[in-house]
Design a protein around this motif. Sequence first.
Motif, PDB file in Angstrom:
ATOM      1  N   ARG A 210      67.159  57.376  26.546  1.00 23.25           N
ATOM      2  CA  ARG A 210      68.556  57.763  26.758  1.00 23.25           C
ATOM      3  C   ARG A 210      69.525  56.793  26.108  1.00 23.25           C
ATOM      4  O   ARG A 210      70.661  57.155  25.785  1.00 23.25           O
ATOM      5  CB  ARG A 210      68.826  57.865  28.258  1.00 23.25           C
ATOM      6  N   HIS A 211      69.097  55.573  25.864  1.00 28.17           N
ATOM      7  CA  HIS A 211      69.986  54.575  25.271  1.00 28.17           C
ATOM      8  C   HIS A 211      70.078  54.699  23.756  1.00 28.17           C
ATOM      9  O   HIS A 211      70.921  54.036  23.128  1.00 28.17           O
ATOM     10  CB  HIS A 211      69.476  53.177  25.612  1.00 28.17           C
ATOM     11  N   LEU A 212      69.242  55.513  23.135  1.00 27.39           N
ATOM     12  CA  LEU A 212      69.254  55.630  21.681  1.00 27.39           C
ATOM     13  C   LEU A 212      70.482  56.401  21.208  1.00 27.39           C
ATOM     14  O   LEU A 212      70.898  57.368  21.846  1.00 27.39           O
ATOM     15  CB  LEU A 212      67.980  56.331  21.202  1.00 27.39           C
ATOM     16  N   PRO A 213      71.057  55.996  20.076  1.00 21.70           N
ATOM     17  CA  PRO A 213      72.225  56.730  19.562  1.00 21.70           C
ATOM     18  C   PRO A 213      71.816  58.002  18.823  1.00 21.70           C
ATOM     19  O   PRO A 213      70.657  58.177  18.435  1.00 21.70           O
ATOM     20  CB  PRO A 213      72.876  55.718  18.609  1.00 21.70           C
ATOM     21  N   ASP A 214      72.771  58.882  18.641  1.00 23.01           N
ATOM     22  CA  ASP A 214      72.616  60.099  17.825  1.00 23.01           C
ATOM     23  C   ASP A 214      71.546  61.042  18.360  1.00 23.01           C
ATOM     24  O   ASP A 214      70.893  61.765  17.591  1.00 23.01           O
ATOM     25  CB  ASP A 214      72.296  59.745  16.365  1.00 23.01           C
ATOM     26  N   ARG A 216      70.527  64.431  20.157  1.00 25.32           N
ATOM     27  CA  ARG A 216      71.139  65.739  20.382  1.00 25.32           C
ATOM     28  C   ARG A 216      71.036  66.100  21.853  1.00 25.32           C
ATOM     29  O   ARG A 216      69.985  65.949  22.485  1.00 25.32           O
ATOM     30  CB  ARG A 216      70.458  66.813  19.528  1.00 25.32           C
ATOM     31  N   GLN A 217      72.148  66.595  22.399  1.00 28.79           N
ATOM     32  CA  GLN A 217      72.190  67.002  23.798  1.00 28.79           C
ATOM     33  C   GLN A 217      72.883  68.355  23.896  1.00 28.79           C
ATOM     34  O   GLN A 217      74.011  68.478  24.359  1.00 28.79           O
ATOM     35  CB  GLN A 217      72.914  65.956  24.655  1.00 28.79           C
ATOM     36  N   ASP A 218      72.191  69.390  23.428  1.00 26.14           N
ATOM     37  CA  ASP A 218      72.712  70.750  23.518  1.00 26.14           C
ATOM     38  C   ASP A 218      71.579  71.673  23.919  1.00 26.14           C
ATOM     39  O   ASP A 218      70.449  71.245  24.168  1.00 26.14           O
ATOM     40  CB  ASP A 218      73.360  71.191  22.198  1.00 26.14           C
ATOM     41  N   GLU A 219      71.880  72.964  23.984  1.00 27.26           N
ATOM     42  CA  GLU A 219      70.904  73.930  24.477  1.00 27.26           C
ATOM     43  C   GLU A 219      69.730  74.153  23.519  1.00 27.26           C
ATOM     44  O   GLU A 219      68.702  74.683  23.914  1.00 27.26           O
ATOM     45  CB  GLU A 219      71.599  75.280  24.729  1.00 27.26           C
ATOM     46  N   SER A 220      69.872  73.740  22.269  1.00 28.17           N
ATOM     47  CA  SER A 220      68.834  74.014  21.276  1.00 28.17           C
ATOM     48  C   SER A 220      67.720  72.979  21.258  1.00 28.17           C
ATOM     49  O   SER A 220      66.750  73.143  20.528  1.00 28.17           O
ATOM     50  CB  SER A 220      69.456  74.097  19.879  1.00 28.17           C
ATOM     51  N   VAL A 221      67.836  71.919  22.033  1.00 29.45           N
ATOM     52  CA  VAL A 221      66.846  70.851  22.002  1.00 29.45           C
ATOM     53  C   VAL A 221      66.205  70.708  23.376  1.00 29.45           C
ATOM     54  O   VAL A 221      66.843  70.925  24.409  1.00 29.45           O
ATOM     55  CB  VAL A 221      67.495  69.510  21.564  1.00 29.45           C
ATOM     56  N   GLY A 222      64.930  70.368  23.371  1.00 36.87           N
ATOM     57  CA  GLY A 222      64.193  70.118  24.599  1.00 36.87           C
ATOM     58  C   GLY A 222      63.344  68.867  24.457  1.00 36.87           C
ATOM     59  O   GLY A 222      62.921  68.506  23.350  1.00 36.87           O
ATOM     60  N   TYR A 223      63.107  68.198  25.566  1.00 36.79           N
ATOM     61  CA  TYR A 223      62.334  66.953  25.574  1.00 36.79           C
ATOM     62  C   TYR A 223      61.118  67.124  26.485  1.00 36.79           C
ATOM     63  O   TYR A 223      61.246  67.522  27.644  1.00 36.79           O
ATOM     64  CB  TYR A 223      63.192  65.780  26.057  1.00 36.79           C
ATOM     65  N   VAL A 224      59.940  66.810  25.949  1.00 35.50           N
ATOM     66  CA  VAL A 224      58.689  66.917  26.684  1.00 35.50           C
ATOM     67  C   VAL A 224      58.060  65.534  26.736  1.00 35.50           C
ATOM     68  O   VAL A 224      57.847  64.899  25.698  1.00 35.50           O
ATOM     69  CB  VAL A 224      57.720  67.921  26.032  1.00 35.50           C
ATOM     70  N   SER A 225      57.759  65.075  27.939  1.00 35.47           N
ATOM     71  CA  SER A 225      57.180  63.741  28.136  1.00 35.47           C
ATOM     72  C   SER A 225      55.751  63.879  28.646  1.00 35.47           C
ATOM     73  O   SER A 225      55.497  64.615  29.611  1.00 35.47           O
ATOM     74  CB  SER A 225      58.013  62.930  29.140  1.00 35.47           C
TER      75      SER A 225
END
Length: 318
Positions: A210-214, A216-225
């Motif tokens: 979360r601390h990284l710059p740039d 994307r935070q919109d509906e088109s992106v997802g994050y899987v851990s």
Amino acid sequence: MILLEPNSFVLEETLLARFVSEKPEIVDITLVDFDNVVYKVQTSAEQRTLLNLSVEIKYYNEVLAYGAEDILKREYGAYLVPTVNPQYQITLQFNLEQLPADKAALAKHVSMLKRNVLSSSFLRAFEFWESQQEGAGPLMATHYRDSEAIYVQAQHDRVTVIFSTLFKEEVDRVLGKVFLQEFVDARRQASIQNAPQVFYSSREPPLEIRHLPDLRQDESVGYVSFVLFPRHFADQESREKTISQIQLFRDYLHYHIKCAKAYMHSRMRMRVKEFLKVINRAKPDRVTAASDKRTAAGRYLRPHLRQPTSSQQTEGDW
């Protein structure tokens, strides 16, 4: 559903065909793999027995910092040569007259080049875990696609792997959310409790990045851990298997999204055909010109009402 192979099958077949060929030929073949990796298989007219394989990997400069060069020297040191074309970062050269006896194994091993290069950040994380250092290790990011990346970070008891994936279409976003949520829910089954933990979030990135710059935070992106525990990489065999499978997660996800769309389209087309059959059966029969009869002279013979005679009209008056 199928599991994708970690090697490039088309590259393996191309190299094997050149290795077993009795007569060296002039070839100039360009192949494309997942994640925009480009292979160029080429020989020259002057030296047909020397086969050059050039590889273009756009994220190569990033993985160099994680030890990719050492992996290449260990796996392909006998075939590494300096690159001539600046477009390509890696070049392997094979003398077709001095190949090992098992040529199929060599072609298979070379086709794993992309997998081996991308494994550098995972191996570095596993080495940090083996050192038993306190705290978290360095966050290693590999931007293997445009606007998509793999983040790997080791801790003293686990290794976390985060994928950022981009959905360009609304349908892909909906199907992707269903697939990814199923990964999270399937972990609750007793039969797969040994699988890595999976967490999915849309828009909001995980705490580790979360601390990284740039980002994307919109509906088109997802994050899987994925949370890997020591049982997933403690020994060499499980380590190699984990790296091969987790690297292909993004390709596996988007491949099956496309398969799901193709299946739904085929089902919709079949349902439309069934509806058309029902509509056609509901149509009333119509008299067409083909049902009209003709005489020998070619005139139409149409049925008509017979006019009553004068005697019939008189009897009807009574």
